[in-house]
Design an enzyme around this catalytic site. Structure first.
Site, PDB file in Angstrom:
ATOM      1  N   THR A   1       4.690  -8.097  -6.915  1.00  0.00           N
ATOM      2  CA  THR A   1       5.712  -7.923  -7.862  1.00  0.00           C
ATOM      3  C   THR A   1       6.578  -7.243  -7.726  1.00  0.00           C
ATOM      4  O   THR A   1       6.443  -5.774  -7.259  1.00  0.00           O
ATOM      5  CB  THR A   1       4.798  -8.167  -9.101  1.00  0.00           C
ATOM      6  N   GLY A   2       8.091  -8.183  -7.735  1.00  0.00           N
ATOM      7  CA  GLY A   2       8.901  -6.986  -7.850  1.00  0.00           C
ATOM      8  C   GLY A   2      10.165  -7.901  -6.814  1.00  0.00           C
ATOM      9  O   GLY A   2       9.635  -9.190  -6.136  1.00  0.00           O
TER      10      GLY A   2
ATOM     11  N   THR B   1      11.082  -7.790  -4.346  1.00  0.00           N
ATOM     12  CA  THR B   1      11.214  -8.128  -2.244  1.00  0.00           C
ATOM     13  C   THR B   1       9.853  -8.439  -2.246  1.00  0.00           C
ATOM     14  O   THR B   1      10.236  -9.740  -1.123  1.00  0.00           O
ATOM     15  CB  THR B   1      10.339  -5.995  -2.104  1.00  0.00           C
TER      16      THR B   1
ATOM     17  N   ASP C   1       2.972  -6.820  -0.445  1.00  0.00           N
ATOM     18  CA  ASP C   1       3.836  -5.760  -1.336  1.00  0.00           C
ATOM     19  C   ASP C   1       4.855  -5.717  -1.519  1.00  0.00           C
ATOM     20  O   ASP C   1       5.121  -4.001  -0.410  1.00  0.00           O
ATOM     21  CB  ASP C   1       2.459  -5.496  -2.521  1.00  0.00           C
TER      22      ASP C   1
ATOM     23  N   ALA D   1       7.120  -1.665  -2.831  1.00  0.00           N
ATOM     24  CA  ALA D   1       6.777  -0.405  -3.214  1.00  0.00           C
ATOM     25  C   ALA D   1       7.496   0.120  -3.749  1.00  0.00           C
ATOM     26  O   ALA D   1       9.002   0.014  -3.860  1.00  0.00           O
ATOM     27  CB  ALA D   1       6.593   0.793  -2.037  1.00  0.00           C
TER      28      ALA D   1
ATOM     29  N   LYS E   1       3.604   3.064  -7.667  1.00  0.00           N
ATOM     30  CA  LYS E   1       4.292   1.409  -6.842  1.00  0.00           C
ATOM     31  C   LYS E   1       3.674   1.845  -8.524  1.00  0.00           C
ATOM     32  O   LYS E   1       3.910   2.448  -9.340  1.00  0.00           O
ATOM     33  CB  LYS E   1       3.302   0.677  -7.008  1.00  0.00           C
ATOM     34  N   GLY E   2       4.174   0.470  -9.289  1.00  0.00           N
ATOM     35  CA  GLY E   2       3.963   0.229 -10.780  1.00  0.00           C
ATOM     36  C   GLY E   2       6.108   0.092 -11.459  1.00  0.00           C
ATOM     37  O   GLY E   2       5.338  -0.154 -12.200  1.00  0.00           O
ATOM     38  N   GLY E   3       7.227   0.079 -10.206  1.00  0.00           N
ATOM     39  CA  GLY E   3       8.763   0.003 -11.612  1.00  0.00           C
ATOM     40  C   GLY E   3       8.488  -1.305 -11.978  1.00  0.00           C
ATOM     41  O   GLY E   3       8.873  -0.938 -12.723  1.00  0.00           O
TER      42      GLY E   3
ATOM     43  N   GLU F   1      -1.753  -4.657  -9.488  1.00  0.00           N
ATOM     44  CA  GLU F   1      -1.087  -5.145  -7.563  1.00  0.00           C
ATOM     45  C   GLU F   1      -2.991  -4.086  -7.307  1.00  0.00           C
ATOM     46  O   GLU F   1      -3.490  -4.536  -5.945  1.00  0.00           O
ATOM     47  CB  GLU F   1      -0.312  -4.080  -7.719  1.00  0.00           C
TER      48      GLU F   1
HETATM   49  C1  5RP Z   1       6.100  -4.121  -9.885  1.00  0.00           C
HETATM   50  C2  5RP Z   1       5.922  -2.824  -8.413  1.00  0.00           C
HETATM   51  C3  5RP Z   1       7.022  -3.152  -6.935  1.00  0.00           C
HETATM   52  O1  5RP Z   1       6.392  -3.307  -5.567  1.00  0.00           O
HETATM   53  C4  5RP Z   1       7.686  -1.319  -6.708  1.00  0.00           C
HETATM   54  O2  5RP Z   1       8.691  -1.569  -7.730  1.00  0.00           O
HETATM   55  C5  5RP Z   1       9.246  -2.307  -5.529  1.00  0.00           C
HETATM   56  O3  5RP Z   1      10.156  -3.171  -6.722  1.00  0.00           O
HETATM   57  P1  5RP Z   1      11.360  -3.959  -5.834  1.00  0.00           P
HETATM   58  O4  5RP Z   1      10.264  -4.645  -4.687  1.00  0.00           O
HETATM   59  O5  5RP Z   1      11.762  -4.651  -6.770  1.00  0.00           O
HETATM   60  O6  5RP Z   1      12.026  -2.525  -5.595  1.00  0.00           O
HETATM   61  O7  5RP Z   1       5.211  -2.132  -7.808  1.00  0.00           O
HETATM   62  O8  5RP Z   1       5.150  -3.340 -10.362  1.00  0.00           O
END
Ligand code: 5RP
Length: 223
Positions: A32-33, A35, A85, A87, A98-100, A107
């Site tokens: 998720t996110g 990337t 995924d 990070a 993770k978890g932003g 995940e």
């Molecule tokens: C979501 C996540 C994402 O992988 C993490 O926040 C990175 O996000 P992005 O690719 O938008 O920088 O852990 O829960």
């Protein structure tokens, strides 16, 4: 290259990395996110070469379906070769925060099932010591204050993420001020607090491969 181009480059590198291993039975775990979204868009170009995906969030499931990729329940999947995924931070040992995006629990579950966890990130995510990025902790709503006090006891400054409910119906506390020198130990310690669903440290099950987007190209790091 700007950050978006780096994300697209690592997303394509992840597709190139997994493509040789795919067949008509393959199930791919998808994170998720932003990337991970680039990865989904790149994966759509090879959707005829695998069976289906498992999504780590409702948002990811929706994006996969919008590309015509079948999304399966994790419980219906006997085996998964890859989980891909992003990070928020990675150290040199591929321990992650993770978890932003708040999807950390799903995940972590999908990553646990996958044989190989391919992390994709731009170079801004690489750190010497985890913890500049506030550590997300998913909490059962009625335990929020109790868990917050316990996190203060561990030296953190928890902040309740406002106007946010996880896909599992829970809350997120973002914990500031942690210099995480023992990611595995802290992951375990926080998960033992009653009311915590899980936290965003991926150290007991770190990434296996990190595809890191840099100005010099995509670098491959492995454990
Ligand atoms: C979501 C996540 C994402 O992988 C993490 O926040 C990175 O996000 P992005 O690719 O938008 O920088 O852990 O829960």
């Amino acid at each position: 290259m700007n950050q978006d181009q780096l994300k697209q480059a690592v997303a394509q590198a992840a597709v190139d990395h997994i493509a040789p291993y795919l067949n008509q039975q393959s199930i791919i775990g998808v994170g998720t996110g932003s990337t991970a979204n680039c990865f989904i868009d790149a994966l759509a170009n090879i959707k005829q070469t695998f069976d289906a995906a498992v999504a780590s969030s409702e948002a990811t499931a929706e994006r996969l379906r919008s590309h015509g990729i079948t999304v399966l329940e994790l419980n219906a999947v006997p085996q998964m070769h890859f989980y891909v995924d992003g990070a928020d931070e990675s150290d040199a040992h591929l321990n992650l925060i993770k978890g932003g995006g708040g999807a950390l629990t799903r995940e972590k579950i999908v990553a646990a099932v996958a044989e190989t966890f391919v992390c994709i990130a731009d170079e801004s995510k690489m750190v010497d010591v985890l913890g500049d990025f506030p550590l997300p902790v998913e909490v059962i709503p009625m335990a929020r204050s109790y868990v917050a006090l316990k996190l203060v006891g561990l030296g953190g400054e928890p902040v309740w993420r406002q106007n946010f409910i996880t896909d599992n119906g829970n809350l997120i506390l973002d914990v500031y001020g942690m210099s995480i020198v023992d990611p595995k130990g802290l992951e375990q310690q926080i998960n033992q607090i009653t009311g915590v669903v899980t936290n965003g440290l991926f150290a007991q099950r770190p990434a296996d491969i990190l595809l890191l987007g840099t100005a010099q190209g995509v670098k491959t790091l492995s454990r």
